[in-house]
Design a protein around this motif. Sequence first.
Motif, short mmCIF file in Angstrom:
data_model
loop_
_atom_site.label_atom_id
_atom_site.label_comp_id
_atom_site.label_asym_id
_atom_site.label_seq_id
_atom_site.Cartn_x
_atom_site.Cartn_y
_atom_site.Cartn_z
N TRP A 1 12.34 8.42 -0.36
CA TRP A 1 10.73 7.94 -0.36
C TRP A 1 10.33 6.79 -0.97
O TRP A 1 9.33 6.20 -0.22
CB TRP A 1 10.13 9.20 -1.26
N LYS A 2 10.83 6.20 -1.93
CA LYS A 2 10.51 5.22 -2.58
C LYS A 2 10.44 3.79 -1.88
O LYS A 2 9.84 2.85 -1.64
CB LYS A 2 11.21 4.96 -3.74
N GLU A 3 11.59 3.81 -1.03
CA GLU A 3 12.04 2.73 -0.13
C GLU A 3 11.17 2.66 0.99
O GLU A 3 10.98 1.47 1.52
CB GLU A 3 13.56 2.68 0.35
N LEU A 4 10.70 3.83 1.43
CA LEU A 4 9.70 4.08 2.43
C LEU A 4 8.29 3.46 1.98
O LEU A 4 7.46 3.35 3.03
CB LEU A 4 9.65 5.24 3.32
N GLY A 5 7.98 3.42 0.73
CA GLY A 5 6.77 3.24 0.18
C GLY A 5 5.69 4.33 0.19
O GLY A 5 4.76 4.32 0.74
N ILE A 6 6.46 5.50 0.17
CA ILE A 6 5.91 6.65 0.34
C ILE A 6 6.07 7.45 -1.13
O ILE A 6 7.09 7.73 -1.47
CB ILE A 6 6.41 7.78 1.53
N GLU A 7 4.86 8.14 -1.72
CA GLU A 7 4.96 9.07 -2.69
C GLU A 7 4.88 10.46 -2.52
O GLU A 7 3.93 10.89 -1.86
CB GLU A 7 4.25 8.44 -3.87
N LEU A 8 5.98 11.23 -2.69
CA LEU A 8 5.87 12.83 -2.38
C LEU A 8 5.18 13.32 -3.48
O LEU A 8 5.71 13.38 -4.55
CB LEU A 8 7.52 13.43 -2.41
N MET B 1 0.86 -1.25 0.01
CA MET B 1 0.24 -0.27 0.02
C MET B 1 1.12 1.30 0.22
O MET B 1 1.67 1.43 0.93
CB MET B 1 -0.92 0.08 1.29
N VAL B 2 0.84 2.03 -1.03
CA VAL B 2 1.73 3.17 -1.33
C VAL B 2 1.08 4.47 -0.46
O VAL B 2 -0.23 4.52 -0.58
CB VAL B 2 1.90 3.55 -2.50
N LEU B 3 1.78 5.05 0.37
CA LEU B 3 1.27 6.32 1.26
C LEU B 3 1.77 7.46 0.22
O LEU B 3 2.60 7.52 -0.34
CB LEU B 3 1.91 6.24 2.63
N THR B 4 0.82 8.37 0.53
CA THR B 4 1.18 9.95 -0.24
C THR B 4 1.69 10.79 1.08
O THR B 4 1.18 10.98 2.18
CB THR B 4 0.13 10.42 -0.75
N ALA B 5 2.55 11.82 0.54
CA ALA B 5 3.08 12.95 1.56
C ALA B 5 3.40 13.97 0.60
O ALA B 5 3.57 14.03 -0.36
CB ALA B 5 4.42 12.47 2.08
N ILE B 6 3.25 15.34 1.67
CA ILE B 6 3.49 16.62 0.95
C ILE B 6 4.29 17.19 2.01
O ILE B 6 4.63 17.08 3.01
CB ILE B 6 2.29 17.56 0.93
N LEU B 7 5.44 17.99 1.47
CA LEU B 7 6.33 19.15 2.26
C LEU B 7 5.64 20.67 1.95
O LEU B 7 5.31 20.78 1.16
CB LEU B 7 7.60 19.10 1.55
N VAL B 8 5.55 21.09 3.40
CA VAL B 8 5.02 22.54 3.15
C VAL B 8 5.87 23.19 4.07
O VAL B 8 6.10 23.45 5.27
CB VAL B 8 3.63 22.62 3.86
N ASP B 9 6.66 24.17 3.53
CA ASP B 9 7.77 25.01 4.00
C ASP B 9 7.87 26.36 3.32
O ASP B 9 8.26 25.99 2.05
CB ASP B 9 8.90 24.20 4.26
N ASP B 10 8.08 27.37 3.67
CA ASP B 10 8.26 28.51 2.85
C ASP B 10 10.01 28.81 2.76
O ASP B 10 10.58 29.76 2.16
CB ASP B 10 7.76 30.05 3.39
N ILE C 1 6.03 5.96 10.93
CA ILE C 1 4.52 6.39 10.59
C ILE C 1 4.16 5.51 9.31
O ILE C 1 2.66 5.13 9.38
CB ILE C 1 4.66 7.77 10.19
N SER C 2 4.90 5.17 8.59
CA SER C 2 4.63 4.29 7.28
C SER C 2 3.85 3.01 7.79
O SER C 2 2.84 2.49 7.45
CB SER C 2 5.63 4.16 6.31
N VAL C 3 4.64 2.30 8.71
CA VAL C 3 4.23 1.01 9.17
C VAL C 3 2.88 1.06 9.98
O VAL C 3 2.04 0.49 9.90
CB VAL C 3 5.35 0.35 10.05
N ASP C 4 2.74 1.99 10.84
CA ASP C 4 1.56 2.29 11.47
C ASP C 4 0.46 2.58 10.72
O ASP C 4 -0.71 2.03 10.84
CB ASP C 4 1.84 3.31 12.66
N LEU C 5 0.50 3.63 9.82
CA LEU C 5 -0.42 3.94 8.91
C LEU C 5 -1.00 2.88 7.85
O LEU C 5 -2.11 2.67 7.89
CB LEU C 5 -0.23 4.95 8.01
N SER C 6 -0.05 2.11 7.51
CA SER C 6 -0.40 0.81 6.71
C SER C 6 -1.38 -0.14 7.43
O SER C 6 -2.40 -0.48 6.94
CB SER C 6 0.62 -0.01 6.08
N LYS C 7 -0.90 -0.45 8.78
CA LYS C 7 -1.77 -1.27 9.49
C LYS C 7 -3.12 -0.27 9.84
O LYS C 7 -4.16 -1.28 9.59
CB LYS C 7 -1.12 -1.50 10.89
N GLU C 8 -3.24 0.73 10.18
CA GLU C 8 -4.24 1.34 10.29
C GLU C 8 -5.52 1.49 8.94
O GLU C 8 -6.47 1.24 9.16
CB GLU C 8 -4.40 2.84 11.01
#
Length: 549
Positions: free
Chosen positions: A24-31, A1-10, A121-128
């Motif tokens: 990101w890819k190794e973590l199973g997260i798509e930025l 299950m691929v998770l998604t993420a965003i970066l927010v910073d000025d 976070i990725s592991v916990d979220l995937s389980k949830e």
Amino acid sequence: MVLTAILVDDDYPVARYLSQSISWKELGIELIGCYSNGLEAWENTQQNLPDIVITDIGMPKMNGLEMLEKFNQANPLFRAIILSCHNEFDYAQQAMKLKVSDYILKESLDVDQLQQLLHTISVDLSKEKHRAAEMLMYMQKESLNRSALKEQLLKDTLYQLSWTKEAWLNHAQLNGVELDARYYLPLVIYIDRMSEVSETRKMNDYTISFAVENVLQEVLDSMHRSVIFRHSNGELVALICCDDPVKEQQILHYTAQKAIAAIKQYLKISVTCLLGREASVPEDLRLILMPMLKEWSHRFYLGESQIHRFERATFSSEDMYAEYALFFSKINDSLALNRPEHVNEIVKEWATWVRTNRFHPADVKEWVLQLLMDLQMKTKVTLQVEHSISEQKPYDAINDIHSMEHLQSWIMRCLTELSRRLSVLSIRSKRPEIIRAQKYVIQHVTEKLTLEEMAGYLNLNSSYFSRLFKRETNQNFIEYVNMVKLQKAKQLLQQSNITVEEVSDYLGYANKSYFIKLFKREVGMTPSEFTSWNSPVRREGSKDCGANR
């Protein structure tokens, strides 16, 4: 299950560094995006909410905590990490209330530490998410089972001819449905224009019916003891259990109106309700429901999004085709002369004529189908235009139409689309010379055409023809020729793989550069840009942080 993420910073260097340094890819997260403030992030991700938000706090327009509060309300499963320059207890305390997994000061930022945190976070979220998906699947299966049992009970009620009331009630109880009552008021709910709703909402028929059933049940439960059955994906049946049908009918009329309004408000879907007479035994109920469900023609002339008492309809035996030639001529002339407002008036006149005479619905649909096919053929032969009416075959579309109101709006859409497609080729003049000239251009679009040659073809003086054409069409002849050729060029570029040079040659342009210059001036982009823009596979926007700044 691929998770998604965003970066927010000025702080652009920080965002850029993190986007490139974290695996990101190794973590199973798509930025999926980088944003310079909370407002920009929130506005750009509402249609695709991220699972993980990594954000600063102090930013213009909307700070990080305000943004996280919005994400918290929209997505209960999301997680956040705060990177901040603020080492203050109040900020940290607020952050902990917003599902923030960690509060990291930028001065002590360590990429390895952040990467490990993201892994956790990725592991916990995937389980949830997995647990939530399993729960949803279980609830859907349970709902499907209950719905299937009720659907079968309705079928048994409609087709079991020798059922006593006692046997019927026992059978219902075995299927988990309580129907014990002196009387039953049948209410049939039709989802208006189901095929259009399904297409525009990108939802399957079952999901739409399920949503309508839920809202309907909630409204009915507030006033009545009722059971809702699904007869088909576009039709629901509600049985109102009562002791006093006269009193119950009065209340039900109000409740049904309330339900229609609620479904329109919350789901943006129109439904029409038919209320049948009361029944006390299953045999009477069967005799009442069968024509309500099986004979769609009885509701053809009823208004959509309303409640009606069911009555068997009678229809005229008059020949509809007696007026066919008149309406065809009116519509055809208005289309040919590019007068869409006249087409609208003619369709309204036709609809009034149909309603007044109450022709059989099957005849009305056949009449409309014949009209569209004749218009399509005439357009194809006369103007050399393919697929003039609709990409969907009229026969398939008209099969899904069950009301005059729907049919009228559908035929108007078909004719509007036809008018739009023909507008560039329209014949605005009543002068036979101009009509002949325009038809000739359309039919010889691949040839080189000059004013002098056209005037000779019409046996007219070239100066006189030029003035006449300008006066009648409000454009000069060469402008019209180029307009028709460019319309054909756009079709060719959209529908085939031929090159710009081949299109230029095919349309009779001796100079490719002139064709490109003309195309850009009229269309606003070069032929190559037009082809890229209309390509079915458009290049996705860059995911690099700099692309969103």
